[in-house]
Design an enzyme around this catalytic site. Structure first.
Site, PDB file in Angstrom:
ATOM      1  N   ASP A 176       1.098  -4.569   7.586  1.00  0.00           N
ATOM      2  CA  ASP A 176       1.241  -4.308   6.141  1.00  0.00           C
ATOM      3  C   ASP A 176       0.160  -5.061   5.358  1.00  0.00           C
ATOM      4  O   ASP A 176      -0.406  -4.530   4.398  1.00  0.00           O
ATOM      5  CB  ASP A 176       2.642  -4.728   5.666  1.00  0.00           C
ATOM      6  CG  ASP A 176       3.737  -4.016   6.439  1.00  0.00           C
ATOM      7  OD1 ASP A 176       3.604  -2.802   6.657  1.00  0.00           O
ATOM      8  OD2 ASP A 176       4.711  -4.671   6.852  1.00  0.00           O
ATOM      9  N   HIS A 203       9.809  -4.683   6.668  1.00  0.00           N
ATOM     10  CA  HIS A 203       8.809  -3.772   7.235  1.00  0.00           C
ATOM     11  C   HIS A 203       9.368  -2.355   7.359  1.00  0.00           C
ATOM     12  O   HIS A 203       9.538  -1.832   8.456  1.00  0.00           O
ATOM     13  CB  HIS A 203       8.317  -4.289   8.602  1.00  0.00           C
ATOM     14  CG  HIS A 203       7.307  -3.373   9.221  1.00  0.00           C
ATOM     15  ND1 HIS A 203       6.048  -3.179   8.689  1.00  0.00           N
ATOM     16  CD2 HIS A 203       7.373  -2.562  10.300  1.00  0.00           C
ATOM     17  CE1 HIS A 203       5.391  -2.299   9.414  1.00  0.00           C
ATOM     18  NE2 HIS A 203       6.167  -1.900  10.405  1.00  0.00           N
TER      19      HIS A 203
END
Ligand SMILES: NC(=O)C1=CN([C@@H]2O[C@H](COP(=O)(O)OP(=O)(O)OC[C@H]3O[C@@H](n4cnc5c(N)ncnc54)[C@H](O)[C@@H]3O)[C@@H](O)[C@H]2O)C=CC1
Ligand SMILES: O=C([O-])CC(=O)C(=O)O
Length: 341
Positions: A176, A203
């Protein structure tokens, strides 16, 4: 004569320097579980290239002998061994300092990460049970999805085994951060190599919260719409790859890169390198949620400090409030699974 003596003395010194720099880095065993998979193979390659690794243990339920034979021919420090099947899992883990887990099924188009829970929860539980038995002091980097649930599963398994140390368990959210850096650099038109962007939360989808207000170098060229679009693209980065791969899996190469970056940071922390900070999904008191991704300072025994969120923009405050419900229910789902199965 004098010249050749000087040359041989300087060669001798160079050899000594090489030797002393190699011996200055302690022996570190890294085990990759799921090493023959889409992430596992390029991750095995990248960890073989890491000079901090002295022993690389590649485990999967199939095909690891070939991967290990292949990677082992690379002329770098790590000695590589392949292990296949349950019977060899213990040996694969014995003495590991760091265990990286990319084992399990990936998404296909139309699926959420949570759709992987049914299969991956059991896989992660089994592997963590073996970790508790064979290398209870290792740092664990969890890549298998859904990370928002697999990390709490791992924690419960370790608690049951009496080996849980919250400083040693990490959900890998580095991809990310990697995406947020790339997308931000593109929009802000700055060189990507110097960019940093913290990404917090979890996530999956809206639980991924990039903090572009804290991005460096700062940019005032970005409009509110730009920031909304950057946030959405970061949150949907995994889906973008799943759709582009059209049924052939999810991110593997960028994930292997991200996994190698995070693994390297963990090893540097273990080796006592100061000021190693990465975002990761860890046990946390930063919010009221029991696990949360934020910046973490890494040290000789894993997490040295879970860092706070810093100042958030109005957009980020709103994002933080709206992610909490989904993140908490994914965490609770993992805990319940591990306690009841
Ligand atoms: N945390 C993150 O940012 C990311 C996580 N992922 C996740 O990583 C996982 C793996 O993805 P890929 O490598 O693309 O999948 P893949 O299917 O290519 O590879 C998975 C590997 O796991 C192995 N495996 C299955 N059960 C196992 C067990 N019990 N023990 C050891 N190995 C086992 C399989 O044999 C296979 O080689 C998926 O759950 C995926 O969603 C993927 C991308 C990013
Ligand atoms: O999207 C997926 O399923 C794989 C993943 O976690 C990512 O690429 O961030």
């Amino acid at each position: 004569m004098r010249m050749s003596l000087l040359r041989s003395a300087s060669q001798h010194l160079r050899r000594r320097r090489d030797y002393s720099s190699a011996s200055a880095s302690p022996e570190r065993k890294v085990a990759i579980l799921g090493a023959a998979g889409g992430i596992g193979q390029p991750l095995a390659l990248l960890m073989k290239l890491n000079p901090l690794v002295s022993s690389l243990s590649l485990y999967d339920i199939a095909a690891t002998p070939g991967v290990a034979a292949d990677v082992s021919h690379i002329n770098t420090r790590a000695l590589v061994k392949g292990f296949v099947g349950d019977d060899q899992l213990g040996e694969a883990l014995e003495g590991a300092d760091l265990v990286i887990i990319p084992a399990g099924v990936p998404r296909k188009p139309g699926m959420t990460r949570d759709d992987l829970f049914k299969i991956n929860a059991g896989i992660v539980k089994g592997l963590c049970t073996a970790i508790a038995r064979h290398c209870p002091n290792a740092l664990v980097n969890m890549i298998s999805n859904p990370v928002n649930s697999t990390v709490p599963i791992a924690a419960e398994v370790f608690k049951k085994a009496g080996t849980y140390d919250e400083k040693k368990l990490f959900g890998v959210t580095t991809l990310d951060v990697v995406r947020a850096k790339t997308f931000y650099a593109g929009k802000a038109n700055v060189p990507v190599t110097g960019v940093n962007v913290p990404v917090v939360g979890g996530h999956a989808g809206i639980t991924i919260l990039p903090l572009f207000s804290q991005a460096t170098p700062a940019s005032n060229a970005l409009s509110h719409e730009d920031l909304l679009a950057l946030t959405k693209r970061t949150q949907d980065g995994g889906t973008e790859v799943v759709e582009a791969k059209a049924g052939k899996g999810s991110a593997t190469l960028s994930m292997a890169y991200a996994g190698a970056v995070f693994g390297d940071a963990c090893l540097k922390g273990l080796n006592g390198v100061p000021d190693i900070v990465e975002c990761s999904f860890v046990q946390s008191t930063v919010t009221e949620l029991p696990f949360f991704a934020s910046k973490v300072r890494l040290g000789k025994s894993g997490v040295e400090e879970v860092m706070g969120l810093g100042e958030l923009s109005a957009l980020e405050k709103e994002g933080l409030e709206s992610l909490k419900g989904e993140l908490l229910s994914s965490i609770e789902k993992g805990v319940k699974f591990a306690q009841e199965s």
